[in-house]
Write a protein that holds these residues in place. Structure first.
Motif, PDB file in Angstrom:
ATOM      1  N   PRO A  60      36.339  41.608  41.395  1.00  0.00           N
ATOM      2  CA  PRO A  60      36.015  40.771  42.563  1.00  0.00           C
ATOM      3  C   PRO A  60      35.465  41.604  43.718  1.00  0.00           C
ATOM      4  O   PRO A  60      34.599  41.132  44.463  1.00  0.00           O
ATOM      5  CB  PRO A  60      37.357  40.134  42.920  1.00  0.00           C
ATOM      6  CG  PRO A  60      38.132  40.130  41.635  1.00  0.00           C
ATOM      7  CD  PRO A  60      37.723  41.394  40.938  1.00  0.00           C
ATOM      8  N   GLN A  64      31.788  41.003  45.692  1.00  0.00           N
ATOM      9  CA  GLN A  64      31.623  40.855  47.133  1.00  0.00           C
ATOM     10  C   GLN A  64      30.707  41.934  47.701  1.00  0.00           C
ATOM     11  O   GLN A  64      29.858  41.649  48.555  1.00  0.00           O
ATOM     12  CB  GLN A  64      32.989  40.897  47.833  1.00  0.00           C
ATOM     13  CG  GLN A  64      33.931  39.777  47.422  1.00  0.00           C
ATOM     14  CD  GLN A  64      33.345  38.399  47.611  1.00  0.00           C
ATOM     15  OE1 GLN A  64      32.684  38.127  48.611  1.00  0.00           O
ATOM     16  NE2 GLN A  64      33.582  37.521  46.645  1.00  0.00           N
ATOM     17  N   ASN A 121      28.334  33.018  44.713  1.00  0.00           N
ATOM     18  CA  ASN A 121      29.625  33.595  44.309  1.00  0.00           C
ATOM     19  C   ASN A 121      30.626  32.552  43.829  1.00  0.00           C
ATOM     20  O   ASN A 121      31.581  32.891  43.123  1.00  0.00           O
ATOM     21  CB  ASN A 121      30.234  34.390  45.473  1.00  0.00           C
ATOM     22  CG  ASN A 121      29.529  35.715  45.684  1.00  0.00           C
ATOM     23  OD1 ASN A 121      28.744  36.153  44.855  1.00  0.00           O
ATOM     24  ND2 ASN A 121      29.812  36.349  46.809  1.00  0.00           N
TER      25      ASN A 121
END
Length: 239
Positions: A60, A64, A121
């Motif tokens: 993750p 990002q 996302n």
């Protein structure tokens, strides 16, 4: 092992570094160098995901970081370029101080890019293909425009790319196509047969021809062709 996990993140940060350098050059209206560093950033953007999958270290955090880096390289830099083009447009020097805000409308591209990256996302539909134009492709389209203007001898192109209203239309259309519900065909080769990859191979051949014959002008033509072929392909599949 810990260093191996960080290799994709390091590549992503190098993409961001290229975006920062491109930002400086764009602010100085050195569009050639801005274009080259954005291209390098996009190249690195491809390989961070490649190495994350290769080393099986996707995370993750990496997701990002990737979006944040793209926000600069493929979001802020194109916005600055459109700001500079609007500032240098044929109409703007004749306008008064009351419309000094006009060139800032170029940053609508940045806003559209930001919305797309945030939505990407959380959109589970875009794992193998895209819905809406990817920000790197849009960045290449935008950054190619001042180069087309600089190196073209065509009066027609000169009039188009210095017309503030056409530039503003490009800005608005760019922000729209980034977030439009238009499925774009995947360029990934999954099956090594001509039948399954006819569209991809045809597009790549068309892209090579456009770049060979039109040089910088070929870049926006390739992006336009990608969107149009996707729309035609969608119509064909829906029948």
């Amino acid at each position: 092992m810990r260093l191996k996990r960080q290799i994709p993140n390091i590549i992503t940060l190098l993409n961001l570094f290229c975006g920062c350098i491109a930002t400086v050059f764009a602010l100085k209206a050195e569009f050639d160098l801005a274009f080259y560093f954005v291209c390098l950033g996009i190249f690195l953007d491809f390989f961070d995901g490649f190495f994350a999958r290769l080393f099986k270290v996707a995370s993750p955090l990496g997701l990002q970081l990737d979006s944040l880096a793209d926000m600069v390289t493929s979001g802020v830099v194109p916005g600055i370029v459109m700001y500079e083009m609007l500032l240098r447009s044929s109409l703007f020097p004749t306008l008064g101080w009351e419309v000094v805000w006009f060139p800032f409308l170029g940053f609508i591209v940045t806003l559209g890019s930001c919305y797309r990256l945030a939505n990407f996302n959380i959109d589970t539909r875009q794992t193998d293909s895209f819905i809406g134009l990817p920000t790197p492709a849009n960045a290449l389209f935008i950054l190619s425009l001042p180069l087309v203007l600089r190196y073209s001898d065509s009066i027609f192109i000169l009039e188009i790319l210095t017309n503030p209203w056409i530039l503003l239309a490009i800005v608005v259309l760019s922000a729209y196509i980034l977030n439009a519900e238009i499925p774009l065909f995947s360029l990934k080769i999954k099956k090594f047969t001509i039948t399954d990859n006819a569209l991809q191979m045809g597009f790549l051949l068309l892209s090579l021809l456009l770049l060979l014959f039109f040089q910088y002008l070929g870049i926006p033509l390739v992006i336009i062709a990608y969107v149009l072929l996707s729309i035609i392909n969608n119509r064909f599949l829906s029948k």
